[in-house]
Design a protein around this motif. Structure first.
Motif, short mmCIF file in Angstrom:
data_model
loop_
_atom_site.label_atom_id
_atom_site.label_comp_id
_atom_site.label_asym_id
_atom_site.label_seq_id
_atom_site.Cartn_x
_atom_site.Cartn_y
_atom_site.Cartn_z
N GLY A 106 43.34 34.17 26.00
CA GLY A 106 42.39 34.86 26.33
C GLY A 106 42.19 34.50 27.94
O GLY A 106 40.40 34.35 28.41
N LEU A 107 43.02 34.80 28.85
CA LEU A 107 43.33 34.52 30.07
C LEU A 107 43.09 35.69 30.67
O LEU A 107 43.83 36.58 30.21
CB LEU A 107 44.20 33.70 29.82
N PHE A 108 41.65 36.45 31.36
CA PHE A 108 41.36 37.99 32.08
C PHE A 108 41.43 38.70 30.39
O PHE A 108 42.57 39.01 30.96
CB PHE A 108 41.97 38.28 33.20
N GLY A 109 40.88 38.36 29.75
CA GLY A 109 41.02 39.08 28.81
C GLY A 109 40.72 40.33 28.10
O GLY A 109 41.49 41.18 27.63
N ARG A 110 39.88 40.77 29.33
CA ARG A 110 39.73 42.27 29.69
C ARG A 110 40.68 42.87 30.56
O ARG A 110 41.19 43.79 29.59
CB ARG A 110 38.20 42.71 30.21
#
Length: 174
Positions: A106-110
């Motif tokens: 979920g690291l810079f998810g987009r």
């Protein structure tokens, strides 16, 4: 029991009030885990396959690109990759690894999801474009699977959520 308490979640977001709300809130987690593991595995598979990272020969990236060239929707993309097949192979593998780990953590998810969508789009327009019927090819399905994560990001169980929670606690976001 149809109701849950309203609590502040570890992510800093209000916990859903009902089980149905919870299911809706966490509905993208299985997709996120599947895509993350699949892309990370694909990267490791490419990086550890002695035959794949070669310009030519059976099972090589060069052979795959040569075979896809004439049937690709955008042959110019294949031509670009054919200028350095091994470099392209490493770029795809490292991109898949970054996307897979990014979406899992979920690291810079987009951004990770957008990267996955772009990789899937490029593979669909080149390598799997000629697959008929279209639903036999997996790259289009992967592209469609990435789009909800591009829109929603990684709001739960993620570094993005932890950072957002930290900013909220320190008064940085309202």
């Amino acid at each position: 029991m149809t109701h849950m308490r309203t609590d502040t979640h570890i992510t800093g977001l209000d916990r859903p009030r009902t089980w149905r709300d919870a299911a809706g809130s966490y509905a993208l987690l299985p997709l996120r885990v599947f895509l993350g593991i699949t892309f990370a595995y694909a990267a490791v598979d490419k990086l550890t396959d002695g035959a794949f990272m070669k310009s030519g020969g059976t099972g090589s990236i060069g052979e795959t690109l040569d075979a896809a060239r004439d049937s690709a929707a955008v042959p110019a993309l294949v031509d670009l990759a054919l200028q350095s097949p091994v470099g392209f192979g490493y770029a795809i593998a490292l991109g898949e690894l970054a996307v897979g780990l990014g979406i899992l953590l979920g690291l810079f998810g987009r951004l990770a999801a957008l990267g996955g969508a772009l990789i899937s789009l490029s593979l669909w327009l080149t390598v799997s474009w000629a697959t008929t019927p279209y639903y036999y090819g997996n790259d289009l399905a992967y592209l469609m699977a990435w789009l909800p994560l591009v829109l929603a990001g990684t709001p739960y169980f993620s570094l993005d959520a932890a950072w957002r929670n930290r900013r909220q606690r320190s008064g940085g976001l309202r």
